[in-house]
Design a protein around this motif. Structure first.
Motif, mmCIF file in Angstrom:
data_model
loop_
_atom_site.group_PDB
_atom_site.id
_atom_site.type_symbol
_atom_site.label_atom_id
_atom_site.label_comp_id
_atom_site.label_asym_id
_atom_site.label_seq_id
_atom_site.Cartn_x
_atom_site.Cartn_y
_atom_site.Cartn_z
ATOM 1 N N LEU A 1 -9.173 -9.598 9.044
ATOM 2 C CA LEU A 1 -8.101 -8.720 8.572
ATOM 3 C C LEU A 1 -8.174 -7.347 9.240
ATOM 4 O O LEU A 1 -7.142 -6.768 9.601
ATOM 5 C CB LEU A 1 -8.178 -8.569 7.053
ATOM 6 N N SER A 2 -9.384 -6.830 9.414
ATOM 7 C CA SER A 2 -9.546 -5.516 10.046
ATOM 8 C C SER A 2 -9.004 -5.525 11.468
ATOM 9 O O SER A 2 -8.339 -4.577 11.904
ATOM 10 C CB SER A 2 -11.027 -5.108 10.046
ATOM 11 N N GLU A 3 -9.286 -6.590 12.201
ATOM 12 C CA GLU A 3 -8.781 -6.674 13.571
ATOM 13 C C GLU A 3 -7.262 -6.821 13.591
ATOM 14 O O GLU A 3 -6.584 -6.284 14.478
ATOM 15 C CB GLU A 3 -9.436 -7.853 14.296
ATOM 16 N N LEU A 4 -6.726 -7.536 12.611
ATOM 17 C CA LEU A 4 -5.273 -7.671 12.505
ATOM 18 C C LEU A 4 -4.632 -6.320 12.206
ATOM 19 O O LEU A 4 -3.589 -5.965 12.799
ATOM 20 C CB LEU A 4 -4.922 -8.678 11.413
ATOM 21 N N PHE A 5 -5.229 -5.545 11.312
ATOM 22 C CA PHE A 5 -4.718 -4.205 11.023
ATOM 23 C C PHE A 5 -4.765 -3.323 12.274
ATOM 24 O O PHE A 5 -3.849 -2.527 12.527
ATOM 25 C CB PHE A 5 -5.523 -3.547 9.899
ATOM 26 N N PHE B 1 0.858 -1.185 0.000
ATOM 27 C CA PHE B 1 0.000 0.000 0.000
ATOM 28 C C PHE B 1 0.895 1.237 0.000
ATOM 29 O O PHE B 1 1.653 1.466 0.948
ATOM 30 C CB PHE B 1 -0.916 0.016 1.217
ATOM 31 N N ASN B 2 0.824 1.990 -1.088
ATOM 32 C CA ASN B 2 1.615 3.213 -1.235
ATOM 33 C C ASN B 2 3.109 2.977 -0.987
ATOM 34 O O ASN B 2 3.784 3.762 -0.318
ATOM 35 C CB ASN B 2 1.099 4.311 -0.301
ATOM 36 N N GLY B 3 3.594 1.852 -1.514
ATOM 37 C CA GLY B 3 5.012 1.576 -1.417
ATOM 38 C C GLY B 3 5.440 0.848 -0.160
ATOM 39 O O GLY B 3 6.599 0.441 -0.034
ATOM 40 N N LEU C 1 -10.699 5.454 4.210
ATOM 41 C CA LEU C 1 -10.428 4.017 4.083
ATOM 42 C C LEU C 1 -10.751 3.253 5.360
ATOM 43 O O LEU C 1 -10.783 2.022 5.352
ATOM 44 C CB LEU C 1 -8.956 3.787 3.715
ATOM 45 N N PHE C 2 -10.996 3.978 6.443
ATOM 46 C CA PHE C 2 -11.209 3.308 7.734
ATOM 47 C C PHE C 2 -12.599 3.594 8.308
ATOM 48 O O PHE C 2 -12.779 3.604 9.525
ATOM 49 C CB PHE C 2 -10.116 3.724 8.715
ATOM 50 N N ARG C 3 -13.542 3.842 7.411
ATOM 51 C CA ARG C 3 -14.929 3.943 7.874
ATOM 52 C C ARG C 3 -15.413 2.572 8.313
ATOM 53 O O ARG C 3 -15.171 1.568 7.642
ATOM 54 C CB ARG C 3 -15.822 4.487 6.755
ATOM 55 N N GLU C 4 -16.086 2.554 9.437
ATOM 56 C CA GLU C 4 -16.460 1.277 10.047
ATOM 57 C C GLU C 4 -17.776 0.747 9.486
ATOM 58 O O GLU C 4 -18.721 1.498 9.268
ATOM 59 C CB GLU C 4 -16.562 1.432 11.564
ATOM 60 N N HIS C 5 -17.785 -0.537 9.278
ATOM 61 C CA HIS C 5 -18.993 -1.233 8.835
ATOM 62 C C HIS C 5 -19.157 -2.482 9.688
ATOM 63 O O HIS C 5 -18.192 -3.225 9.915
ATOM 64 C CB HIS C 5 -18.881 -1.620 7.355
ATOM 65 N N LEU D 1 -2.465 5.036 10.028
ATOM 66 C CA LEU D 1 -2.960 5.445 8.715
ATOM 67 C C LEU D 1 -4.315 6.152 8.739
ATOM 68 O O LEU D 1 -4.671 6.840 7.792
ATOM 69 C CB LEU D 1 -3.063 4.226 7.797
ATOM 70 N N LYS D 2 -5.057 5.999 9.819
ATOM 71 C CA LYS D 2 -6.420 6.538 9.849
ATOM 72 C C LYS D 2 -6.436 8.061 9.757
ATOM 73 O O LYS D 2 -7.339 8.641 9.125
ATOM 74 C CB LYS D 2 -7.133 6.079 11.124
ATOM 75 N N LEU D 3 -5.473 8.725 10.365
ATOM 76 C CA LEU D 3 -5.438 10.191 10.317
ATOM 77 C C LEU D 3 -5.166 10.692 8.906
ATOM 78 O O LEU D 3 -5.637 11.767 8.512
ATOM 79 C CB LEU D 3 -4.369 10.712 11.283
#
Length: 454
Positions: A269-273, A138-140, A289-293, A282-284
């Motif tokens: 995967l989300s919990e691992l991240f 992701f972005n290098g 990309l980190f909107r919760e569902h 990365l959220k800031l």
């Protein structure tokens, strides 16, 4: 466990729990994409939370089998959010560096240069394959996920039965026992789901919604899953870490080879991240990309099309549970519409502040009806029916003999108490004597002394 399988894992910064998945020592360089279709077509095969309580009230208590395997934390994790945007970014540039990938890589090298046939990967100039890895960019920044990451995340050991070894062409030693355990009549007659016992069918449906990512497909049950049911029922430990990792690699490879745009285990995967520190970093910068569902919980509603349970008991919603536990005490309302409107509003606001249930004044219980018991009219004596006396049994009548008293005259009574004519005379004589004695006693002290004038 609560509304879902259990209490959800609290989202916390836990980099010290799960090691970082960033591949250190690598140069920041963009990676080529491996998926040959637009990113927008990616479809999340959601690993949904399970409402075990609802399955239990509908006749299927599956949770003890899960807890016996030590999988409680995994099912707790499923209650958390999915970061759909970042999961898709990660998946779109990912690939599984496993034995299948290495074989395809070697085959391509030999087709290009037949002289390389029989040489090792090192001799071919290829990277040595030591352990399976899931790789992305992701972005290098390069990411690597290993089995150890999942084991640490789920608090499990990478040990136990490896289900992938029991496939169609795998280990066959347990098949007779498996058939006897999971099939309705204990015999093998095809792979149709309907031939399995109801409990195994329910377990299979749960697996399809979280452990075994799949979209569509037939009702044919592969031997891998049949062995999973068997080992669960027998309490034999299954290597969940290996099973999840192998499935993730398989779905990823299918995406690349056959252009199936499926994303496996987005919640895992989300919990691992999150726990490896990526979300915090990365959220800031990439908040979108980190909107919760959140996935909809899996309930016994899945039994409806299976013709297992026609009288489905719906699960209690979170709002209903808050109303039942916070506005009532043992079924009696703590507050009602009989209270002042200001009191009702303050009470509802306090509950909403603690629970975020978004209650309104319409949810306040209605005024309870206080009804006094009605007193019946006193019945007249004539209206009261006399209850017939019970006839005593012959045995009781014989055991208890009622003696009626006999009336005695005076002579008989005196004779009974020992007063006889020989000793005390007749009745008339005794009466005359008593009268004489009484007169003498009355005259004592009343003689008149002559000459006294009195």
């Amino acid at each position: 466990m609560a509304a879902y399988s259990s209490n959800p894992v609290q989202p916390q910064n836990q980099q010290d729990v799960v090691s970082s998945i960033i591949k250190k020592g690598e140069e920041l360089k963009p990676a080529g994409k491996y998926m040959n279709f637009p990113k927008e077509k990616l479809y999340l095969l959601e690993d949904r939370p399970v409402n075990f309580d609802n399955f239990k009230v509908n006749g299927f208590d599956i949770e003890p089998l899960i807890n016996a395997q030590g999988w409680k934390k995994y099912f707790d994790i499923l209650n958390g959010p999915i970061y759909s945007g970042f999961v898709k970014e990660f998946w779109y540039k990912s690939y599984a560096f496993d034995s299948e990938y290495c074989k395809d890589q070697e085959k391509l090298m030999i087709e290009t240069n037949p002289g390389l046939k029989g040489q090792t990967r090192d001799q071919m100039g290829l990277e040595t394959h030591i352990k399976d890895e899931i790789r992305s960019n992701f972005n290098g920044v390069h990411f690597v996920i290993k089995r150890e990451h999942l084991a640490k995340l789920l608090s499990l050991q990478n040990k136990g039965v490896k289900l992938h070894e029991y496939g169609k062409n795998g280990i066959k030693g347990h098949r007779d026992s498996v058939t006897a355990e999971i099939m309705k009549d204990g015999t093998y007659d095809g792979d149709a789901e309907a031939r399995m016992t109801d409990k195994c069918r329910v377990i299979y449906r749960i697996m399809l919604n979280l452990i075994v990512p799949r979209k569509g497909g037939s009702n044919s049950i592969p031997w891998t899953y049949k062995h999973a049911f068997y080992f669960l029922m027998q309490g034999r430990k299954i290597n969940l870490v290996d099973f999840l990792f192998q499935n993730m690699c398989s779905v990823m490879t299918t995406c690349i080879k056959h252009k199936h745009p499926n994303v496996a285990y987005p919640r895992l995967l989300s919990e691992l991240f999150l726990q490896s520190g990526l979300v915090e970093g990365l959220k800031l910068v990439y908040p979108s990309l980190f909107r919760e569902h959140f996935s909809e919980p899996l309930t016994a509603k899945i039994l409806d099309p299976m013709d297992i349970n026609k009288n489905f008991i719906a699960p209690e919603t979170y709002k209903e549970r808050v109303i039942r536990t916070r506005l009532y005490n043992n079924g009696f309302p703590i507050i009602s519409q009989a209270d002042l409107i200001e009191v009702q509003q303050f009470f509802v606001d306090d509950v909403n502040k603690e629970t975020e249930a978004n209650l309104t004044l319409k949810d306040v219980p209605p005024t309870p009806e206080m009804s006094m018991p009605k007193r019946g009219k006193r019945k007249a004596k004539d209206d009261v029916e006399k209850k017939p006396k019970k006839k005593a049994d012959s045995s009781s009548a014989a055991a208890v003999k009622i003696v009626q008293p006999i009336a005695l005259n005076e002579e008989e009574y005196n004779r009974a108490i020992g007063v006889t004519v020989e000793k005390f005379g007749t009745v008339s004589e005794r009466r005359s004597k008593h009268k004489h004695d009484d007169a003498v006693k009355a005259s004592v002290g009343k003689e008149v002394i002559k000459g006294s004038g009195k």
